[in-house]
Design a protein around this motif. Structure first.
Motif, PDB file in Angstrom:
ATOM      1  N   ALA A  99       1.664   6.729   0.096  1.00 31.84           N
ATOM      2  CA  ALA A  99       1.223   7.065  -1.262  1.00 31.84           C
ATOM      3  C   ALA A  99      -0.209   7.570  -1.286  1.00 31.84           C
ATOM      4  N   ILE A 100      -0.934   7.428  -0.177  1.00 33.10           N
ATOM      5  CA  ILE A 100      -2.283   7.977  -0.087  1.00 33.10           C
ATOM      6  C   ILE A 100      -2.359   8.917   1.110  1.00 33.10           C
ATOM      7  N   GLY A 101      -3.466   9.667   1.185  1.00 37.91           N
ATOM      8  CA  GLY A 101      -3.668  10.547   2.327  1.00 37.91           C
ATOM      9  C   GLY A 101      -3.385  11.999   2.002  1.00 37.91           C
ATOM     10  N   ASP A 102      -3.039  12.775   3.037  1.00 40.08           N
ATOM     11  CA  ASP A 102      -2.858  14.207   2.840  1.00 40.08           C
ATOM     12  C   ASP A 102      -1.557  14.495   2.104  1.00 40.08           C
ATOM     13  N   GLU A 103      -1.454  15.717   1.602  1.00 41.62           N
ATOM     14  CA  GLU A 103      -0.313  16.094   0.768  1.00 41.62           C
ATOM     15  C   GLU A 103       1.002  15.990   1.514  1.00 41.62           C
ATOM     16  N   ARG A 135      13.195  -0.169  -4.746  1.00 39.70           N
ATOM     17  CA  ARG A 135      11.949  -0.851  -4.388  1.00 39.70           C
ATOM     18  C   ARG A 135      11.059   0.059  -3.552  1.00 39.70           C
ATOM     19  N   ILE A 136       9.754   0.049  -3.872  1.00 42.84           N
ATOM     20  CA  ILE A 136       8.781   0.861  -3.151  1.00 42.84           C
ATOM     21  C   ILE A 136       7.515   0.045  -2.905  1.00 42.84           C
ATOM     22  N   ASP A 137       6.681   0.536  -2.007  1.00 43.72           N
ATOM     23  CA  ASP A 137       5.318   0.027  -1.867  1.00 43.72           C
ATOM     24  C   ASP A 137       4.421   1.215  -1.555  1.00 43.72           C
ATOM     25  N   SER A 138       3.156   0.970  -1.261  1.00 42.88           N
ATOM     26  CA  SER A 138       2.216   2.081  -1.076  1.00 42.88           C
ATOM     27  C   SER A 138       2.282   2.679   0.320  1.00 42.88           C
ATOM     28  N   SER A 139       2.904   1.982   1.267  1.00 41.27           N
ATOM     29  CA  SER A 139       3.016   2.452   2.643  1.00 41.27           C
ATOM     30  C   SER A 139       1.664   2.898   3.206  1.00 41.27           C
ATOM     31  N   CYS A 140       0.649   2.085   2.959  1.00 42.23           N
ATOM     32  CA  CYS A 140      -0.655   2.309   3.589  1.00 42.23           C
ATOM     33  C   CYS A 140      -1.292   0.948   3.840  1.00 42.23           C
ATOM     34  N   SER A 141      -2.102   0.876   4.872  1.00 45.91           N
ATOM     35  CA  SER A 141      -2.742  -0.387   5.201  1.00 45.91           C
ATOM     36  C   SER A 141      -3.881  -0.678   4.227  1.00 45.91           C
ATOM     37  N   VAL A 142      -4.287  -1.928   4.193  1.00 47.16           N
ATOM     38  CA  VAL A 142      -5.424  -2.299   3.363  1.00 47.16           C
ATOM     39  C   VAL A 142      -6.690  -1.599   3.870  1.00 47.16           C
ATOM     40  N   ASP A 143      -6.834  -1.471   5.181  1.00 45.00           N
ATOM     41  CA  ASP A 143      -8.007  -0.799   5.751  1.00 45.00           C
ATOM     42  C   ASP A 143      -8.056   0.667   5.332  1.00 45.00           C
ATOM     43  N   TRP A 145      -6.752   2.037   2.659  1.00 47.47           N
ATOM     44  CA  TRP A 145      -7.107   2.067   1.236  1.00 47.47           C
ATOM     45  C   TRP A 145      -8.583   1.743   1.040  1.00 47.47           C
ATOM     46  N   ALA A 146      -9.083   0.753   1.776  1.00 52.15           N
ATOM     47  CA  ALA A 146     -10.452   0.269   1.582  1.00 52.15           C
ATOM     48  C   ALA A 146     -11.501   1.263   2.047  1.00 52.15           C
ATOM     49  N   ALA A 147     -11.096   2.279   2.812  1.00 53.30           N
ATOM     50  CA  ALA A 147     -12.056   3.305   3.221  1.00 53.30           C
ATOM     51  C   ALA A 147     -12.646   4.003   2.007  1.00 53.30           C
ATOM     52  N   ASP A 148     -11.884   4.103   0.928  1.00 50.84           N
ATOM     53  CA  ASP A 148     -12.352   4.658  -0.348  1.00 50.84           C
ATOM     54  C   ASP A 148     -11.451   4.101  -1.435  1.00 50.84           C
ATOM     55  N   PRO A 149     -11.724   2.871  -1.904  1.00 54.61           N
ATOM     56  CA  PRO A 149     -10.818   2.218  -2.861  1.00 54.61           C
ATOM     57  C   PRO A 149     -10.558   3.033  -4.123  1.00 54.61           C
ATOM     58  N   HIS A 150     -11.592   3.704  -4.630  1.00 54.28           N
ATOM     59  CA  HIS A 150     -11.406   4.495  -5.851  1.00 54.28           C
ATOM     60  C   HIS A 150     -10.415   5.625  -5.604  1.00 54.28           C
ATOM     61  N   CYS A 181      -0.292  -7.011   2.700  1.00 49.68           N
ATOM     62  CA  CYS A 181      -0.427  -6.015   3.780  1.00 49.68           C
ATOM     63  C   CYS A 181      -0.444  -4.587   3.259  1.00 49.68           C
ATOM     64  N   TRP A 182      -0.152  -4.354   1.978  1.00 50.18           N
ATOM     65  CA  TRP A 182      -0.076  -2.990   1.456  1.00 50.18           C
ATOM     66  C   TRP A 182      -1.334  -2.653   0.664  1.00 50.18           C
ATOM     67  N   GLY A 183      -2.055  -1.648   1.113  1.00 57.20           N
ATOM     68  CA  GLY A 183      -3.284  -1.248   0.452  1.00 57.20           C
ATOM     69  C   GLY A 183      -3.058  -0.857  -0.999  1.00 57.20           C
ATOM     70  N   GLY A 184      -3.960  -1.313  -1.865  1.00 58.60           N
ATOM     71  CA  GLY A 184      -3.868  -1.011  -3.284  1.00 58.60           C
ATOM     72  C   GLY A 184      -2.864  -1.855  -4.027  1.00 58.60           C
ATOM     73  N   MET A 185      -2.077  -2.641  -3.289  1.00 58.36           N
ATOM     74  CA  MET A 185      -1.099  -3.559  -3.885  1.00 58.36           C
ATOM     75  C   MET A 185      -1.249  -4.938  -3.244  1.00 58.36           C
ATOM     76  N   HIS A 186      -2.424  -5.194  -2.706  1.00 60.96           N
ATOM     77  CA  HIS A 186      -2.656  -6.371  -1.874  1.00 60.96           C
ATOM     78  C   HIS A 186      -3.230  -7.554  -2.655  1.00 60.96           C
ATOM     79  N   SER A 187      -3.348  -7.428  -3.953  1.00 64.91           N
ATOM     80  CA  SER A 187      -3.780  -8.541  -4.793  1.00 64.91           C
ATOM     81  C   SER A 187      -3.108  -8.408  -6.151  1.00 64.91           C
ATOM     82  N   TRP A 188      -3.058  -9.520  -6.868  1.00 68.31           N
ATOM     83  CA  TRP A 188      -2.427  -9.484  -8.192  1.00 68.31           C
ATOM     84  C   TRP A 188      -3.174  -8.530  -9.118  1.00 68.31           C
TER      85      TRP A 188
END
Length: 346
Positions: A99-103, A135-143, A145-150, A181-188
């Motif tokens: 869900a994040i990264g290149d097109e 069912r889906i998730d972001s399919s990206c690691s927390v690391d 995502w955390a490189a640029d949370p915004h 374990c899923w970046g951007g979905m790793h907390s409530w």
């Protein structure tokens, strides 16, 4: 009330088939269990005459090959007839993309969701899937995502909005599963943020898993969103209940898919799966959850069933195959689910 009394008929009780695949087959993972083995175990479970009503399906080999969609759909229909089980929620095979990264990666992610929606619609049209989400998730690691949370959250929201537009074409509902374990979905709090910013509650909801959400309270991978005090001990029931209430009050209005599960307050990973909430057997002496008690927080609102979903599912990923192939495992699982339904169903 004895389990055999079957106090309520809803929600229906489903088993998950993906524990035969997730965390297995690669790295240190044990061999996968094929779909018929999982269905044999599901069909064989019996608690005083109460049986599983259906199964939720992982749309990835070896259980389902999306590249042979028509033939595979027909095969699932045959299995439903053979085992007298319905199919419910489906897990879109999104992990070749993100869900994040290149097109290109985001496009691959969306293609997997469209494939999942097509399969879901086909199974509904053939009469074997009366309810359930994709069912889906972001399919990206927390690391990652955390490189640029915004930027990461902005991209997740954009991708999920596009995914929702796809789902609407097929009259499907998406359910995003928060896991540490899923970046951007790793907390409530991050889950609520994504859901509110996508702002399509009729199409995108939350899939609550009792094991994964237990770690939200502990702030695993998101200490800033921890709801339990740093010096919390598991005998502090009132403190835990207050935190659990806050979390479920935030996420329950979005919850459209629910997994009964047990957790011991730790993380675990095997095979290629990242460390996430450890699923425990329902009678595990180290389990921290009173399963029936805490299911209530998700299933009831103002003292009445929310009725936002017509089935609940057991999720128990990364158990050893010795436990997976033991029929008693599935009797214990079914027993816990019957107890949940007898207490809070309709």
């Amino acid at each position: 009330m004895p389990r055999s009394a079957n106090t309520h008929r809803r929600p229906k009780l489903h088993n998950a088939t993906w524990p035969g695949v997730v965390g297995k087959g690669t790295g240190d993972g044990e061999p996968c269990l094929d779909l018929k083995t999982m269905l044999d175990l599901t069909k064989g479970a019996d608690v005083n005459g109460v049986k599983f009503d259906g199964f939720d399906l992982f749309l990835a080999p070896p259980h389902f090959d999306p590249s042979e969609m028509d033939a595979q759909v027909d095969h699932i229909v045959e299995l439903c007839e053979e085992y007298q089980l319905e199919v419910g929620s489906l897990v879109a095979n999104v992990w070749a993309g993100s869900a994040i990264g290149d097109e290109s990666r985001r496009e691959t992610f969306l293609e997997a969701i469209e494939t999942g929606c097509k399969i879901g619609r086909a199974l509904r049209d053939k009469g074997v899937r009366p309810n359930g989400c994709i069912r889906i998730d972001s399919s990206c690691s927390v690391d990652a995502w955390a490189a640029d949370p915004h930027l990461g959250t902005k991209q997740i929201v954009d991708t999920f909005q596009k995914a929702s537009q796809i789902a609407m074409k097929y009259d499907e509902m998406l359910a995003m599963e928060g896991e540490v374990c899923w970046g951007g979905m790793h907390s409530w709090r991050r889950c609520v943020q994504v859901l509110e910013e996508v702002d399509l509650p009729q199409v995108l909801g939350f899939q609550a898993d009792m094991s994964h959400t237990n770690l939200f309270l502990l702030g695993v991978n998101a200490p800033e969103d921890r709801l339990l005090p740093d010096d919390f001990t598991w005998d502090q029931t009132e403190v835990y209940d207050e935190a659990y209430q806050k979390m479920t009050d935030a996420l329950r209005p979005w919850t459209v898919d629910f997994h009964v599960a047990q957790n011991d307050g730790t993380v675990f990973g095997s095979g290629a799966h990242d460390r996430t909430g450890r699923h425990c057997l329902p009678k595990d002496p180290n389990g921290k959850l009173d399963i029936v008690k805490y299911a209530k927080y998700w299933l009831l609102e103002d003292g009445k069933p929310t009725k936002r979903f017509n089935h609940i599912c057991w999720d128990g990923c990364m158990f050893p195959n010795s436990a997976m192939t033991n029929p008693q495992t599935w009797n214990d699982v079914l027993g816990a689910m019957v107890d949940v339904r007898n207490a809070w169903g309709w």
